[in-house]
Scaffold this motif. Sequence first.
Motif, PDB file in Angstrom:
ATOM      1  N   VAL A 128     -38.387  67.311 -62.194  1.00 28.70           N
ATOM      2  CA  VAL A 128     -38.149  66.853 -63.562  1.00 28.70           C
ATOM      3  C   VAL A 128     -36.653  66.773 -63.838  1.00 28.70           C
ATOM      4  N   VAL A 129     -35.874  67.757 -63.408  1.00 29.62           N
ATOM      5  CA  VAL A 129     -34.422  67.750 -63.626  1.00 29.62           C
ATOM      6  C   VAL A 129     -33.779  66.560 -62.912  1.00 29.62           C
ATOM      7  N   VAL A 131     -35.154  63.677 -62.139  1.00 25.01           N
ATOM      8  CA  VAL A 131     -35.511  62.443 -62.850  1.00 25.01           C
ATOM      9  C   VAL A 131     -34.734  62.333 -64.160  1.00 25.01           C
ATOM     10  N   LEU A 132     -34.649  63.430 -64.908  1.00 27.09           N
ATOM     11  CA  LEU A 132     -33.914  63.403 -66.180  1.00 27.09           C
ATOM     12  C   LEU A 132     -32.422  63.168 -65.981  1.00 27.09           C
ATOM     13  N   ALA A 133     -31.871  63.658 -64.880  1.00 23.46           N
ATOM     14  CA  ALA A 133     -30.445  63.483 -64.593  1.00 23.46           C
ATOM     15  C   ALA A 133     -30.145  62.095 -64.042  1.00 23.46           C
ATOM     16  N   GLU A 134     -31.183  61.310 -63.819  1.00 28.14           N
ATOM     17  CA  GLU A 134     -31.040  59.949 -63.296  1.00 28.14           C
ATOM     18  C   GLU A 134     -30.196  59.917 -62.022  1.00 28.14           C
ATOM     19  N   GLY A 140     -37.156  55.678 -60.965  1.00 24.24           N
ATOM     20  CA  GLY A 140     -37.256  56.044 -62.377  1.00 24.24           C
ATOM     21  C   GLY A 140     -38.691  56.318 -62.781  1.00 24.24           C
ATOM     22  N   ASP A 142     -41.310  58.290 -65.256  1.00 24.50           N
ATOM     23  CA  ASP A 142     -41.334  58.861 -66.601  1.00 24.50           C
ATOM     24  C   ASP A 142     -41.478  60.379 -66.485  1.00 24.50           C
ATOM     25  N   PRO A 143     -40.554  61.157 -67.059  1.00 23.49           N
ATOM     26  CA  PRO A 143     -40.628  62.629 -66.969  1.00 23.49           C
ATOM     27  C   PRO A 143     -41.942  63.195 -67.515  1.00 23.49           C
ATOM     28  N   LEU A 144     -42.533  62.528 -68.494  1.00 27.70           N
ATOM     29  CA  LEU A 144     -43.802  62.997 -69.038  1.00 27.70           C
ATOM     30  C   LEU A 144     -44.920  62.885 -67.999  1.00 27.70           C
ATOM     31  N   THR A 147     -44.242  65.655 -65.373  1.00 25.25           N
ATOM     32  CA  THR A 147     -44.614  66.962 -65.917  1.00 25.25           C
ATOM     33  C   THR A 147     -46.124  67.108 -66.004  1.00 25.25           C
TER      34      THR A 147
END
Length: 175
Positions: A128-129, A131-134, A140, A142-144, A147
Amino acid sequence: MFGRDRLPADDAYELLSNDRRRETVATLLANTERELTLRELSERVATRETGVDPAPRTHRASVYNALHQTHLPKLQTLALIEYDRDRKLVRPRPAVRSLYRYIDTVACFGLSWAEYYRLLGIVSLLSVVVVLAEVPYVPGIDPLVLTSAALAVFALSTASQLAKTFRVMLSLRRN
């Protein structure tokens, strides 16, 4: 939960402090048959100890003698098993299931359930980190979705562990 069949925690820890006795209890907890011969039990314990099937003959003999002379009589004294010394038969008693909570059972790949859940949590969090940090070269997602997938794996793992525990408890209750 188990009432008078429960072994006090101090006794359980003392009993399981010996590697061979711990392997014996784990083998008995995994056993779905009503009883085992001393030979069968010693072969299973020796295989668990060495990771080789069949274990070397000298190791099997060492386990056989140690179980017969020391470990099985101790388990019988604590009313965890029935051991017929003459016929060399071992049968787990209902009280042995109270030790299940003290044995960190294996989930997969030789990991305990605790290690498995820690690894799963770390991998999920790092995914998740990332993906969120791109991070470059990472698709890409979706973090949702990521998770949700991680939570689904946790839920399925927990259901698998509970089902395994339930099967063991049920088999011991029948015996």
